[in-house]
Design an enzyme around this catalytic site. Structure first.
Site, mmCIF file in Angstrom:
data_model
loop_
_atom_site.group_PDB
_atom_site.id
_atom_site.type_symbol
_atom_site.label_atom_id
_atom_site.label_comp_id
_atom_site.label_asym_id
_atom_site.label_seq_id
_atom_site.Cartn_x
_atom_site.Cartn_y
_atom_site.Cartn_z
ATOM 1 N N ASP A 168 -9.628 68.639 43.265
ATOM 2 C CA ASP A 168 -9.004 67.652 43.837
ATOM 3 C C ASP A 168 -9.857 67.287 45.307
ATOM 4 O O ASP A 168 -11.046 67.223 44.568
ATOM 5 C CB ASP A 168 -7.897 68.947 44.009
ATOM 6 C CG ASP A 168 -6.504 67.721 44.384
ATOM 7 O OD1 ASP A 168 -6.654 66.495 45.411
ATOM 8 O OD2 ASP A 168 -5.566 67.427 43.710
ATOM 9 N N HIS A 209 -4.235 66.110 50.353
ATOM 10 C CA HIS A 209 -3.734 66.390 48.969
ATOM 11 C C HIS A 209 -3.824 67.420 48.207
ATOM 12 O O HIS A 209 -3.445 68.752 47.316
ATOM 13 C CB HIS A 209 -4.679 64.512 47.981
ATOM 14 C CG HIS A 209 -3.758 65.329 46.412
ATOM 15 N ND1 HIS A 209 -4.044 65.466 45.595
ATOM 16 C CD2 HIS A 209 -2.268 64.110 46.597
ATOM 17 C CE1 HIS A 209 -3.913 65.058 44.077
ATOM 18 N NE2 HIS A 209 -2.466 64.059 45.266
ATOM 19 N N ASN A 301 1.582 57.795 38.349
ATOM 20 C CA ASN A 301 2.539 57.148 39.130
ATOM 21 C C ASN A 301 2.962 55.499 38.957
ATOM 22 O O ASN A 301 3.366 54.784 39.638
ATOM 23 C CB ASN A 301 2.014 57.403 40.942
ATOM 24 C CG ASN A 301 2.071 59.061 40.804
ATOM 25 O OD1 ASN A 301 2.990 59.871 40.271
ATOM 26 N ND2 ASN A 301 0.923 59.268 41.517
ATOM 27 N N SER A 377 0.501 64.118 40.914
ATOM 28 C CA SER A 377 0.020 65.106 41.435
ATOM 29 C C SER A 377 0.588 66.545 41.774
ATOM 30 O O SER A 377 0.130 67.019 41.701
ATOM 31 C CB SER A 377 -0.560 64.291 42.770
ATOM 32 O OG SER A 377 -1.468 62.945 42.588
#
Lengths: 610, 71
Positions: A168, A209, A301, A377
């Site tokens: 990530d 994130h 998404n 996510s």
């Protein structure tokens, strides 16, 4: 000689009899289909969680009529020989009172229940939340953890010793230079990771994130601080493959995947995705799987019926998102490569609808905050966390982990493109890991219903006998079982006497149409030629000349008819190359009908009759 | 390629600026500084599709912006 009128009556009776038999058959068939459809209903789970109920010895709760006065209460207490008091300040209004130090609860209840002033009386019950409730103060806001059954799951596994790589934007795991370790990661185990964006040994988070995602997997839990994580005894491996803006490239991601696997990661979390196919990343995912690691990736998404890469690659578990109500969110992608749904949050209802974890403020790597995020996510690390719980609970291979995840998922009824195998259920997955092989009997029920219809459709002269006579003929029953529910005995015996069954045994114990996995390997989509009338037709060829083989061929054809009808009914699994609603569904229905017609021809005793 | 449309910030994953183009498609914008865009602004964008790009927002295909101007 029979009088013409009587003959007519006979005919009418005969017809009405056959009509009523058909009605019964249709009823049975629809009953079987309804039973099959039972699996597709949505499983609503309560957020309050399950609770343990216990009796308190020697205490009774009495619900008097509303507005009962203290004087009446005292009078009854004296009459029954117990001490009675209102439970709380609202007692005089709602009439709820308690009796203490009762020697014989049952005898007292019998007496009390005869009193006209009493609406109800029962032993005092206690309710307590079941499972493990962490003491993290913000845990009550984590609807997502209760939705996937974490309190029960934590009683079974906490992911101890399993390395989970978070590929990530990095993780706020150390205080160094402009970076801080967020306080709610204190005490969490880490192994060395790598920063592929800046090529350093310090994969700190410059976005927020990655730290959020890592928190869902293994936030410090039961530490009287902040929030909880799923596999809080697991070990995190931070791998930075995304830059400060949250984007990256295929080379870094592929390198990150291989590096993580080579350094002992058993679970890889990829809360990232793109829309271009990359052979380099696909190969890296295959490498991970081959080396015993589970790859979990976000479905995307973009809210459409196509799954983003790398979630769409074979070997990756593609995860879509649900909101607090347990239904898929509008932003979540779905489609042929969707495997599971998990909580991703829905902030249309405000911040509390999102997923709350500790992280750093966006763009401020030195400032620790608790933040509510949403997206596939956020759904992905829920599955990665549960995969770690499964490895810690004894799962040996990615296949075993995947099977348990899918078998435990709620929603039932197999796979479909809208929700994959269903909503992630941590406790269900752990139970499925320990559970015996589940055999799906519903295709057999469908086969039996089809057999009944076929027999009724045959002229009595060529009908081979009653349903039970035909069904219980081993020459027909065994092939029917093998083609509709599978040679499951093999797997059960193997599990009992040998141990965890190898892939070939697994495949052989599946229904015959699923034996394609021996040829084509595992995949989410079934091969249309295996899911067709082809095999029954080939088996039926020898039966043209060899009459003794006909029951066997009929059994196979019937089993396929039931299996394909059931597959069409549950819309699962998808077929390779065929879009489901346009081609796959008609394909399954047409082939089920073809199998039924074939079975009918094989069952008919026309030649004998002639 | 040149596209016209409306920009909006999508709070998904780490978040991203998205162009809701007049062709009905949605593109995740790369190479524009967020501070210069405002929610709902109508813009004209010139850029290239980046098929290999990967992000946490996953809101649509990535468009690497060369030039953009308000309309």
């Amino acid at each position: 000689m029979v009088h013409p009128l009587e003959r007519k009556r006979d005919v009418t009776q005969g017809r009405s009899k056959s009509v009523s038999l058909r009605a019964v058959a249709v009823g049975l068939l629809s009953g079987a289909l309804l039973a099959c459809s039972g699996g597709t209903r949505h499983d609503k789970r309560t957020l309050a969680g399950d609770s343990h109920v216990g009796r308190v010895p020697g205490r009774v709760v009495v619900d008097f009529r509303d507005g009962t006065s203290p004087a009446v209460l005292a009078e009854r207490a004296a009459a029954w020989g117990v001490s009675l008091r209102f439970n709380s300040l609202v007692g005089p209004d709602d009439g709820v009172a308690l009796a203490d130090n009762v020697a014989d609860v049952e005898a007292l209840l019998r007496t009390i229940r005869q009193s006209p002033d009493v609406e109800a009386a029962e032993p005092l019950l206690t309710y307590e939340a079941q499972g493990f409730t962490p003491n993290d103060p913000e845990y009550s806001k984590q609807w997502n953890l209760r939705l996937i059954g974490m309190p029960d799951a934590w009683e079974m596994s906490r992911g101890k010793g399993v390395i989970v790589a978070v590929l990530d934007t990095g993780v706020a795991y150390e205080t160094k230079g402009p970076f801080v370790r967020v306080p709610d990661l204190k005490g969490v185990r880490f192994v060395a990771g790598y920063d592929f964006v800046h090529d350093t040994d310090h994969p700190n988070d410059d976005n927020g994130h990655g730290t959020h995602v890592a928190g869902t997997i293994a936030q410090a839990t039961n530490n009287n601080e902040g929030v909880a994580g799923i596999a809080f005894e697991a070990t995190l491996m931070p791998i930075k493959v995304l830059d400060a803006s949250g984007s990256g490239n295929s080379a870094d991601i592929a390198d990150g995947i291989r590096w993580a696997v080579d350094h002992g990661a058993k679970v890889l979390n990829l809360s990232l995705g793109g829309f271009g196919y990359s052979r380099v990343i696909e190969n890296a995912v295959a490498y991970a799987r081959l080396h015993g690691a589970v790859v979990v990736a976000a479905a995307g998404n973009h809210g459409a019926g196509t799954v983003a890469y790398p979630a769409a690659y074979a070997g990756a578990i593609g995860v879509g998102a649900v909101g607090p109500d347990g239904t898929r969110t509008p932003y979540s992608a779905w489609g042929a490569q969707l495997d599971l749904l998990a909580p991703g949050g829905d902030k249309r209802r405000g911040e509390e609808g999102g997923i709350l974890q500790a992280t750093i403020a966006r763009g401020e790597p030195g400032k620790a905050v608790y933040a509510s995020y949403q997206g596939t996510s956020m759904a992905t690390p829920h599955v990665a966390g549960v995969a770690a719980l499964l490895f810690a609970a004894g799962a040996k291979t990615p296949d075993e982990v995947e099977r348990a995840l899918y078998a435990g998922a709620s929603g039932g009824g197999g796979w479909n493109a809208q929700r994959g195998h269903g909503l992630l259920d941590a406790a269900g997955a752990l139970r499925a890991l320990g559970a015996k092989t589940k055999v799906d009997w519903q295709p057999l029920a469908a086969s039996a219903a089809i057999l009944l219809l076929l027999l009724l459709s045959l002229n009595p002269k060529v009908r081979p006998g009653g349903v039970l006579n035909v069904l219980l003929d081993p020459k027909l029953l065994l092939p029917l079982l093998v083609s509709s529910v599978g040679f499951f005995v093999l797997r059960v015996v193997w599990q009992k006497w040998v141990g965890s069954p190898p892939a070939v045994v697994d495949a052989l114990s599946l229904p015959l149409p699923d034996w394609e996995r021996i040829v084509f390997g595992r995949g989410r989509l079934a091969h249309p030629l295996f899911y067709s009338a082809l095999i029954p037709l080939m088996v039926a060829l020898p039966a043209v000349a060899w009459k003794g083989f006909r029951p066997v061929a009929a059994g196979i054809a019937l089993g396929f008819a039931g299996f394909l009808a059931y597959a069409a009914w549950t819309r699962a699994p998808g077929l390779s190359w065929l879009p489901f609603s346009v081609l796959a569904l008609p394909w399954l229905v047409a082939n089920a009908v073809a199998c039924a017609v074939l079975a009918r021809a094989l069952l008919s005793r026309r030649e004998k009759a002639a | 390629m040149k596209l016209k449309g409306r920009v909006t910030f999508e709070d998904l994953g780490a978040g991203a600026w998205v162009l809701e183009a007049e062709d009905g498609k949605r593109y995740e914008l790369r190479g524009v500084e967020g501070g210069k865009l405002s929610e709902g602004a109508r813009v004209e964008v010139e850029g290239d599709l980046d098929a290999g790009a990967v992000s946490t927002a996953m809101a649509g295909p990535a468009l690497r912006v060369k030039r953009w101007s308000p309309r």
